[in-house]
Scaffold this motif. Structure first.
Motif, PDB file in Angstrom:
ATOM      1  N   GLY A 106       0.800  -1.225   0.000  1.00 15.82           N
ATOM      2  CA  GLY A 106       0.000   0.000   0.000  1.00 15.82           C
ATOM      3  C   GLY A 106       0.828   1.267   0.000  1.00 15.82           C
ATOM      4  N   VAL A 107       2.016   1.213   0.600  1.00 12.55           N
ATOM      5  CA  VAL A 107       2.861   2.410   0.696  1.00 12.55           C
ATOM      6  C   VAL A 107       3.603   2.687  -0.615  1.00 12.55           C
ATOM      7  CG1 VAL A 107       4.914   3.361   1.814  1.00 12.55           C
ATOM      8  CG2 VAL A 107       3.143   2.281   3.197  1.00 12.55           C
ATOM      9  N   VAL A 108       4.060   1.633  -1.289  1.00 10.07           N
ATOM     10  CA  VAL A 108       4.878   1.821  -2.506  1.00 10.07           C
ATOM     11  C   VAL A 108       4.162   2.667  -3.566  1.00 10.07           C
ATOM     12  CG1 VAL A 108       5.919   0.592  -4.464  1.00 10.07           C
ATOM     13  CG2 VAL A 108       6.316  -0.200  -2.124  1.00 10.07           C
ATOM     14  N   PRO A 109       2.886   2.414  -3.883  1.00  6.50           N
ATOM     15  CA  PRO A 109       2.223   3.276  -4.886  1.00  6.50           C
ATOM     16  C   PRO A 109       2.202   4.752  -4.481  1.00  6.50           C
ATOM     17  CG  PRO A 109       0.930   1.304  -4.490  1.00  6.50           C
ATOM     18  CD  PRO A 109       2.003   1.310  -3.459  1.00  6.50           C
ATOM     19  N   ARG A 110       2.059   5.035  -3.178  1.00  5.00           N
ATOM     20  CA  ARG A 110       2.075   6.435  -2.730  1.00  5.00           C
ATOM     21  C   ARG A 110       3.447   7.060  -2.981  1.00  5.00           C
ATOM     22  NH1 ARG A 110      -2.165   8.003   0.526  1.00  5.00           N
ATOM     23  NH2 ARG A 110      -0.923   9.725   1.363  1.00  5.00           N
ATOM     24  N   MET A 111       4.506   6.270  -2.802  1.00  6.70           N
ATOM     25  CA  MET A 111       5.848   6.789  -3.051  1.00  6.70           C
ATOM     26  C   MET A 111       6.012   7.158  -4.525  1.00  6.70           C
ATOM     27  SD  MET A 111       7.869   3.891  -0.794  1.00  6.70           S
ATOM     28  CE  MET A 111       9.477   4.349  -1.391  1.00  6.70           C
ATOM     29  N   PHE A 112       5.499   6.314  -5.411  1.00  9.56           N
ATOM     30  CA  PHE A 112       5.709   6.546  -6.847  1.00  9.56           C
ATOM     31  C   PHE A 112       4.894   7.729  -7.375  1.00  9.56           C
ATOM     32  CE2 PHE A 112       7.330   2.131  -6.900  1.00  9.56           C
ATOM     33  CZ  PHE A 112       8.543   2.399  -7.545  1.00  9.56           C
ATOM     34  N   VAL A 113       3.732   7.980  -6.789  1.00 11.52           N
ATOM     35  CA  VAL A 113       2.902   9.086  -7.296  1.00 11.52           C
ATOM     36  C   VAL A 113       3.130  10.379  -6.515  1.00 11.52           C
ATOM     37  CG1 VAL A 113       1.140   7.502  -8.111  1.00 11.52           C
ATOM     38  CG2 VAL A 113       0.931   8.473  -5.831  1.00 11.52           C
ATOM     39  N   GLY A 114       4.071  10.371  -5.544  1.00 12.38           N
ATOM     40  CA  GLY A 114       4.429  11.609  -4.849  1.00 12.38           C
ATOM     41  C   GLY A 114       3.506  12.011  -3.719  1.00 12.38           C
ATOM     42  N   LEU A 115       2.663  11.085  -3.234  1.00 14.57           N
ATOM     43  CA  LEU A 115       1.810  11.400  -2.092  1.00 14.57           C
ATOM     44  C   LEU A 115       2.603  11.251  -0.797  1.00 14.57           C
ATOM     45  CD1 LEU A 115      -1.464   9.548  -3.146  1.00 14.57           C
ATOM     46  CD2 LEU A 115      -1.017  12.009  -3.231  1.00 14.57           C
ATOM     47  N   ARG A 116       2.113  11.885   0.269  1.00 10.31           N
ATOM     48  CA  ARG A 116       2.770  11.769   1.571  1.00 10.31           C
ATOM     49  C   ARG A 116       2.755  10.320   2.034  1.00 10.31           C
ATOM     50  NH1 ARG A 116       3.564  16.509   4.304  1.00 10.31           N
ATOM     51  NH2 ARG A 116       2.540  18.369   3.471  1.00 10.31           N
ATOM     52  N   TRP A 117       3.863   9.896   2.581  1.00  9.50           N
ATOM     53  CA  TRP A 117       3.938   8.548   3.153  1.00  9.50           C
ATOM     54  C   TRP A 117       4.903   8.583   4.319  1.00  9.50           C
ATOM     55  CZ3 TRP A 117       8.848   6.249   2.760  1.00  9.50           C
ATOM     56  CH2 TRP A 117       9.732   6.901   1.877  1.00  9.50           C
ATOM     57  N   ASP A 118       4.740   7.664   5.203  1.00  6.57           N
ATOM     58  CA  ASP A 118       5.583   7.629   6.395  1.00  6.57           C
ATOM     59  C   ASP A 118       5.745   6.174   6.811  1.00  6.57           C
ATOM     60  OD1 ASP A 118       6.810   7.850   8.838  1.00  6.57           O
ATOM     61  OD2 ASP A 118       5.769   9.705   9.355  1.00  6.57           O
ATOM     62  N   LEU A 119       6.861   5.569   6.431  1.00  6.66           N
ATOM     63  CA  LEU A 119       7.084   4.158   6.696  1.00  6.66           C
ATOM     64  C   LEU A 119       7.242   3.891   8.191  1.00  6.66           C
ATOM     65  CD1 LEU A 119       7.159   1.714   4.911  1.00  6.66           C
ATOM     66  CD2 LEU A 119       9.651   1.878   4.808  1.00  6.66           C
ATOM     67  N   VAL A 120       7.709   4.892   8.948  1.00  5.19           N
ATOM     68  CA  VAL A 120       7.851   4.708  10.398  1.00  5.19           C
ATOM     69  C   VAL A 120       6.471   4.501  11.033  1.00  5.19           C
ATOM     70  CG1 VAL A 120       8.574   5.789  12.548  1.00  5.19           C
ATOM     71  CG2 VAL A 120       9.992   6.017  10.499  1.00  5.19           C
TER      72      VAL A 120
END
Length: 424
Positions: A106-120
């Motif tokens: 779920g996090v990887v697509p947000r990284m690719f499209v430039g949305l905020r993400w926080d793996l911590v």
């Protein structure tokens, strides 16, 4: 922790530890699951998809972190599954493996499209879900399931609540530790804030998780769509709440900019004052609602100057007479009161130019936030852009007014904040 400008995680000590713990736990759980084989793969796949979707549609409620209510509820719900429809409930390792893999998906697509993400933050969810699964598996006997017996129903529901509470406790402890490190907030007050947040948003997610687990355990995968609808409504309510908060912040910052455009404040002066006021507020352990009012009051503390005849050179309001500054503060408070929703902010601004000895020292009704804004504004005007004073010299100047002009408690807090390296 995420850099607000780049949406890329900016790791500090605790963030690295959380990521490392999540990675070690996730890889270990995946290895155990591969070795033992996955059970009830259709449930693992269905809940994994729901967790991944929840991560993809996560959003930011406050300035500290993102929320993913659907992902959290789905992961907790998967950890609480029991027969009869689920033949073999997932063990702890499988719950952690499915949650970890779905979280990454779920996090990887947000990284690719430039949305905020926080793996911590996502790792925090994996750790808390692992705790819930461990507690649930350890407490529930192997022969206890949804049999229709009232005793079994009460026992299972009670253990579910215990598991959800354990997850919330772990998440609150981790969050308080992070806040203590990154914001220099005292641990007890940071833990208090995390518990309050868990009682508000976490309760809705915990109840949704229990309903999801009960529905799926009793009627199989048909239970997922039945419970997902309330989850979507919960997500919609959270997003509306987050949108309203962003609108507030944008409106306040626009109002604060009016003094800079008119030349009554130097560029960035209000933001610098607010940043320092927030740092002092964190050091003093103010509640989140008071912190928000404090930030808004610091941003709007100069609005009343617009009613004065001429701007102060370089926005240095301290060069004005006491009467002029208090008159401007009163006008500013009156303007803020007309918004109808910022009454506490108006009260802070109204007393932000009161000398401590003639104000808060004799009137406990005056909020300490007024003293914080007063000190932060003075320090900014002594050290801020174009003033030329060093932090040490500014602290000496402010120290001369301690007890008379400035609140001693706030000045000591400022000394700690500056001593920890605070810079504009």
């Amino acid at each position: 922790m995420t850099d607000p400008e780049t949406s890329v995680p900016r790791l500090v000590g605790s963030g690295f530890v959380i990521l490392l713990a999540g990675a070690v736990l996730g890889v270990s759980a995946l290895g155990v699951t591969i070795r033992n084989g996955i059970t009830e793969w259709q449930y693992a796949l269905a809940f994994g998809v729901l967790i991944a979707v929840g991560e993809m549609v996560q959003f930011r409620v406050d300035s500290s972190r993102n929320r993913a209510p659907i992902a959290t509820s789905a992961a907790l719900g998967y950890a609480l599954l029991r027969p009869p429809e689920v033949g073999i409930p997932p063990d702890v390792a499988q719950v952690v493996a499915v949650t970890g893999l779905a979280t990454l998906a779920g996090v990887v697509p947000r990284m690719f499209v430039g949305l905020r993400w926080d793996l911590v933050v996502s790792c925090r969810r994996v750790l808390s879900v692992a705790c819930a699964a461990a507690v649930f598996t350890a407490v529930v006997p192997g022969d206890l399931y949804w049999s229709g017996s009232a005793a079994h129903t009460v026992a299972l529901t009670g253990v579910m609540l215990l598991a959800v509470l354990a997850a919330a406790t772990v998440d609150a402890l981790i969050g308080a530790g992070q806040a203590t490190e990154t914001l220099n907030q005292p641990f007890p007050s940071a833990l208090r804030d995390e518990v309050v947040m868990a009682a508000r948003i976490g309760m809705a997610m915990g109840i949704s998780a229990i309903l999801l687990a009960i529905g799926t355990s009793l009627i199989g995968l048909w239970g997922l769509p039945l419970v997902v609808v309330p989850l979507l409504l919960t997500q919609f309510a959270f997003r509306r709440f987050a949108s309203a908060r962003r609108t507030y912040r944008t409106t306040v910052r626009s109002m604060a900019r009016s003094t800079e455009i008119a030349g009554f404040s130097s560029p960035g002066q209000n933001a610098r004052t607010a940043g320092l006021a927030v740092a002092i507020g964190n050091d003093l352990g103010l509640r989140p609602d008071r912190m928000e009012a404090l930030e808004y009051a610091a941003l709007l503390s100069g609005v009343g100057q617009l009613a004065l005849a001429d701007p102060s050179p370089g926005g240095a309001s301290l060069l004005r007479t006491r009467a002029e500054r208090q008159h401007a503060a009163e006008i500013g408070a009156s303007v803020i009161e007309r918004s109808g929703v910022l009454d506490h902010v108006a009260e802070i601004v109204r007393h932000s130019n009161d000398p401590y000895r003639q104000g808060r020292a004799n009137n406990s009704q005056i909020p300490v936030e007024s003293g914080i804004v007063n000190v932060a504004l003075a320090y900014e005007q002594l050290v801020g852009e174009g003033s030329g004073q060093s932090p040490e010299k500014a602290m000496e100047s402010i120290g001369l007014g301690i007890g008379a002009e400035y609140d001693p408690v706030v000045v000591e807090s400022l000394r700690r904040v500056v001593g920890r390296g605070f810079r504009f």
